[in-house]
Design a protein around this motif. Sequence first.
Motif, PDB file in Angstrom:
ATOM      1  N   GLY A  96      33.156 -24.465  42.989  1.00  0.00           N
ATOM      2  CA  GLY A  96      32.851 -24.317  41.563  1.00  0.00           C
ATOM      3  C   GLY A  96      33.818 -23.365  40.885  1.00  0.00           C
ATOM      4  N   ILE A  97      34.017 -23.607  39.604  1.00  0.00           N
ATOM      5  CA  ILE A  97      34.882 -22.730  38.801  1.00  0.00           C
ATOM      6  C   ILE A  97      34.201 -22.460  37.466  1.00  0.00           C
ATOM      7  CG2 ILE A  97      37.065 -23.514  39.824  1.00  0.00           C
ATOM      8  CD1 ILE A  97      37.450 -25.257  37.258  1.00  0.00           C
ATOM      9  N   ASN A  98      34.659 -21.447  36.795  1.00  0.00           N
ATOM     10  CA  ASN A  98      34.256 -21.247  35.400  1.00  0.00           C
ATOM     11  C   ASN A  98      35.484 -20.997  34.528  1.00  0.00           C
ATOM     12  OD1 ASN A  98      34.546 -18.725  36.679  1.00  0.00           O
ATOM     13  ND2 ASN A  98      33.299 -17.723  35.139  1.00  0.00           N
ATOM     14  N   ARG A  99      35.416 -21.436  33.304  1.00  0.00           N
ATOM     15  CA  ARG A  99      36.462 -21.208  32.288  1.00  0.00           C
ATOM     16  C   ARG A  99      35.712 -20.883  31.006  1.00  0.00           C
ATOM     17  NH1 ARG A  99      39.350 -21.916  36.069  1.00  0.00           N
ATOM     18  NH2 ARG A  99      40.929 -23.496  36.476  1.00  0.00           N
ATOM     19  N   ASP A 100      35.302 -19.615  30.901  1.00  0.00           N
ATOM     20  CA  ASP A 100      34.379 -19.232  29.835  1.00  0.00           C
ATOM     21  C   ASP A 100      35.072 -19.018  28.490  1.00  0.00           C
ATOM     22  OD1 ASP A 100      32.688 -19.149  32.005  1.00  0.00           O
ATOM     23  OD2 ASP A 100      32.447 -16.970  32.017  1.00  0.00           O
ATOM     24  N   SER A 101      34.445 -19.503  27.441  1.00  0.00           N
ATOM     25  CA  SER A 101      34.815 -19.095  26.079  1.00  0.00           C
ATOM     26  C   SER A 101      33.758 -19.622  25.123  1.00  0.00           C
ATOM     27  CB  SER A 101      36.199 -19.610  25.677  1.00  0.00           C
ATOM     28  OG  SER A 101      36.199 -21.008  25.590  1.00  0.00           O
ATOM     29  N   ILE A 192      25.486 -13.190  42.312  1.00  0.00           N
ATOM     30  CA  ILE A 192      25.813 -12.942  43.710  1.00  0.00           C
ATOM     31  C   ILE A 192      27.175 -12.255  43.750  1.00  0.00           C
ATOM     32  CG2 ILE A 192      26.058 -14.021  45.991  1.00  0.00           C
ATOM     33  CD1 ILE A 192      23.293 -14.585  44.609  1.00  0.00           C
ATOM     34  N   ASP A 193      27.286 -11.263  44.608  1.00  0.00           N
ATOM     35  CA  ASP A 193      28.490 -10.435  44.648  1.00  0.00           C
ATOM     36  C   ASP A 193      29.687 -11.186  45.244  1.00  0.00           C
ATOM     37  OD1 ASP A 193      29.856  -8.203  44.150  1.00  0.00           O
ATOM     38  OD2 ASP A 193      28.834  -6.922  45.619  1.00  0.00           O
ATOM     39  N   THR A 194      30.455 -11.865  44.402  1.00  0.00           N
ATOM     40  CA  THR A 194      31.662 -12.598  44.843  1.00  0.00           C
ATOM     41  C   THR A 194      32.758 -12.408  43.787  1.00  0.00           C
ATOM     42  OG1 THR A 194      31.252 -14.647  43.622  1.00  0.00           O
ATOM     43  CG2 THR A 194      30.207 -14.462  45.779  1.00  0.00           C
ATOM     44  N   ASP A 195      33.924 -13.046  44.059  1.00  0.00           N
ATOM     45  CA  ASP A 195      35.032 -12.987  43.090  1.00  0.00           C
ATOM     46  C   ASP A 195      34.582 -13.440  41.702  1.00  0.00           C
ATOM     47  OD1 ASP A 195      36.590 -12.298  45.202  1.00  0.00           O
ATOM     48  OD2 ASP A 195      37.662 -14.214  45.354  1.00  0.00           O
ATOM     49  N   MET A 196      33.614 -14.403  41.687  1.00  0.00           N
ATOM     50  CA  MET A 196      33.209 -14.972  40.405  1.00  0.00           C
ATOM     51  C   MET A 196      32.546 -13.933  39.499  1.00  0.00           C
ATOM     52  SD  MET A 196      31.240 -18.593  39.802  1.00  0.00           S
ATOM     53  CE  MET A 196      32.580 -19.733  40.084  1.00  0.00           C
ATOM     54  N   VAL A 197      31.858 -12.957  40.086  1.00  0.00           N
ATOM     55  CA  VAL A 197      31.205 -11.944  39.242  1.00  0.00           C
ATOM     56  C   VAL A 197      31.961 -10.617  39.239  1.00  0.00           C
ATOM     57  CG1 VAL A 197      28.913 -12.970  39.513  1.00  0.00           C
ATOM     58  CG2 VAL A 197      29.578 -11.113  40.995  1.00  0.00           C
ATOM     59  N   SER A 198      32.922 -10.453  40.158  1.00  0.00           N
ATOM     60  CA  SER A 198      33.611  -9.152  40.205  1.00  0.00           C
ATOM     61  C   SER A 198      34.455  -8.927  38.948  1.00  0.00           C
ATOM     62  CB  SER A 198      34.471  -9.033  41.470  1.00  0.00           C
ATOM     63  OG  SER A 198      35.481 -10.017  41.437  1.00  0.00           O
ATOM     64  N   GLY A 199      34.768 -10.007  38.225  1.00  0.00           N
ATOM     65  CA  GLY A 199      35.534  -9.874  36.991  1.00  0.00           C
ATOM     66  C   GLY A 199      34.710  -9.383  35.799  1.00  0.00           C
ATOM     67  N   MET A 200      33.396  -9.285  35.976  1.00  0.00           N
ATOM     68  CA  MET A 200      32.544  -8.841  34.853  1.00  0.00           C
ATOM     69  C   MET A 200      32.786  -7.357  34.567  1.00  0.00           C
ATOM     70  SD  MET A 200      28.921 -10.584  35.993  1.00  0.00           S
ATOM     71  CE  MET A 200      27.882  -9.661  34.879  1.00  0.00           C
ATOM     72  N   SER A 201      32.659  -6.970  33.301  1.00  0.00           N
ATOM     73  CA  SER A 201      32.817  -5.552  32.952  1.00  0.00           C
ATOM     74  C   SER A 201      31.640  -4.762  33.523  1.00  0.00           C
ATOM     75  CB  SER A 201      32.863  -5.385  31.440  1.00  0.00           C
ATOM     76  OG  SER A 201      31.579  -5.696  30.905  1.00  0.00           O
ATOM     77  N   GLU A 202      31.850  -3.456  33.703  1.00  0.00           N
ATOM     78  CA  GLU A 202      30.776  -2.595  34.236  1.00  0.00           C
ATOM     79  C   GLU A 202      29.565  -2.646  33.308  1.00  0.00           C
ATOM     80  OE1 GLU A 202      30.552  -1.244  37.225  1.00  0.00           O
ATOM     81  OE2 GLU A 202      32.481  -2.208  37.587  1.00  0.00           O
ATOM     82  N   PHE A 207      24.003  -4.413  32.364  1.00  0.00           N
ATOM     83  CA  PHE A 207      23.070  -5.178  31.526  1.00  0.00           C
ATOM     84  C   PHE A 207      22.289  -6.177  32.389  1.00  0.00           C
ATOM     85  CE2 PHE A 207      22.078  -8.907  28.938  1.00  0.00           C
ATOM     86  CZ  PHE A 207      21.463  -8.348  27.829  1.00  0.00           C
ATOM     87  N   VAL A 208      23.016  -6.891  33.227  1.00  0.00           N
ATOM     88  CA  VAL A 208      22.390  -7.909  34.080  1.00  0.00           C
ATOM     89  C   VAL A 208      21.463  -7.256  35.093  1.00  0.00           C
ATOM     90  CG1 VAL A 208      22.864  -9.565  35.921  1.00  0.00           C
ATOM     91  CG2 VAL A 208      24.211  -9.637  33.823  1.00  0.00           C
ATOM     92  N   ARG A 209      21.978  -6.206  35.733  1.00  0.00           N
ATOM     93  CA  ARG A 209      21.223  -5.567  36.815  1.00  0.00           C
ATOM     94  C   ARG A 209      19.875  -5.042  36.324  1.00  0.00           C
ATOM     95  NH1 ARG A 209      23.346  -1.253  41.255  1.00  0.00           N
ATOM     96  NH2 ARG A 209      21.228  -0.635  41.806  1.00  0.00           N
ATOM     97  N   ALA A 210      19.849  -4.578  35.084  1.00  0.00           N
ATOM     98  CA  ALA A 210      18.597  -4.065  34.516  1.00  0.00           C
ATOM     99  C   ALA A 210      17.546  -5.167  34.406  1.00  0.00           C
ATOM    100  CB  ALA A 210      18.883  -3.460  33.142  1.00  0.00           C
ATOM    101  N   ARG A 211      17.992  -6.411  34.477  1.00  0.00           N
ATOM    102  CA  ARG A 211      17.065  -7.545  34.359  1.00  0.00           C
ATOM    103  C   ARG A 211      16.718  -8.183  35.703  1.00  0.00           C
ATOM    104  NH1 ARG A 211      19.380  -6.188  30.195  1.00  0.00           N
ATOM    105  NH2 ARG A 211      18.452  -6.487  28.141  1.00  0.00           N
ATOM    106  N   ILE A 212      17.247  -7.622  36.783  1.00  0.00           N
ATOM    107  CA  ILE A 212      16.954  -8.177  38.121  1.00  0.00           C
ATOM    108  C   ILE A 212      15.833  -7.352  38.743  1.00  0.00           C
ATOM    109  CG2 ILE A 212      17.883  -8.679  40.422  1.00  0.00           C
ATOM    110  CD1 ILE A 212      20.683  -8.874  39.113  1.00  0.00           C
TER     111      ILE A 212
END
Length: 251
Positions: A96-101, A192-202, A207-212
Motif C-alpha cells: 500500500g501507498i499514500n499520496r496525501d493532499s 502502526i509504527d512504520t515508515d508510513m506514519v514516521s513521516g507525521m509531525s510530532e 493529537f492521534v495518540r490522545a485518541r488511542i
Amino acid sequence: MTGQGALSGKSALVTGASRGIGRAVALRLARDGAKVGINYRANQEAAEAVTQAVRNAGSEALLLPADVASATQVQGMFQEVERTWGGVDILVNNAGINRDSLIMRMSEEDWDAVLDTNLKGAFLCARAAARTMVRKRWGRIINMSSVIGVAGNAGQANYAASKAGLIGLTRALAKELASRNITVNALTPGFIDTDMVSGMSEEAKAFVRARIALDRFGTVEDVAALVAFLASPEAGYITGQVIGIDGGLAL
Ligand code: NAP
C-alpha cells in the motif's frame, strides 16, 4: 492462538513484504511454519534481508519482485509461486501507498497511483490466488484495509477510497468463494509504527495518540499476530469480516 507449526505445509504470499507490516507478517507466518513469498516493488536489498530472515527461521522463502498494480507482473509472480510450491494457500494483500493532499490539489496521477496499488493490486492478486485456492478447496485471503477506509480523513480521499474499496472487495469475495472453503477478511489497522506514519509531525502524532485508548501506536507484531490467526486452521469459521486493530482509537 496459533502455535508452532500451525501453518506448516502451507504457502503464503505477502505483498509489500520488504518493510513495515508486510515484513513482520512474513516473519510471523514463517515462524508458524509457512513457506513465504516476499513481494516488493523497489526495495530489493530490504526484501532480500527478509527472505534471508525467513530462511533463518527454518522456512522456505521466494523473493518476488513485482508491481502489484501491473497485471503482467502479478501474473508472472503467481506463475513463479505455482512452479515452485504449486500455488498460494494464504494471500496477504498488504502492499500500500499514500499520496496525501486536499481534494482541490489532488492530481489525477496521485489518485490513480493509490487506487492502482492499494485496490487494483489486491484484485489482481486475489484473482490469481483464487485459481489455486479453488482447486485445493482451501484458502485464506487477508486484505490490509485501514481505519481511514471506515472513518475517512481529510487530505486522504484517494487513500480512504482505496481502503473502503478493499472492504467491499473483501465482502464480495467472501460470499463468492465461501463454497470453496476460502475465507476472505479485512483488517483495519489504526496507527502502526512504520515508515508510513514516521513521516507525521510530532504534533499530529500527539493529537492521534490522545485518541488511542491504549495510549500507544500499534506495533507491526500486533498486526502480524492477527494475520497469523486469520491464516490458521483455527480461524476457518471467520469470513467477510472487517476487524479493527487500533488500540481503541476514537472509542
Ligand atoms: P510501508 O512501511 O510504507 O511499506 C509498504 C510496502 O508496500 C513496502 O514493502 C513496499 O515495497 C510495498 N509496495 C508499495 N507499492 C507497491 C507495489 N506497487 N507493488 C508491490 N509492493 C509495493 O507500509 P506499512 O505501514 O507497513 O503499511 C502496510 C499496509 O498496511 C498498507 O497497505 C497500509 O495502507 C496499511 N496500513 C498501515 C497503517 C500504518 O499505520 N502503518 C495503518 C493502516 C493500514 P518497497 O519497499 O519495494 O517500496
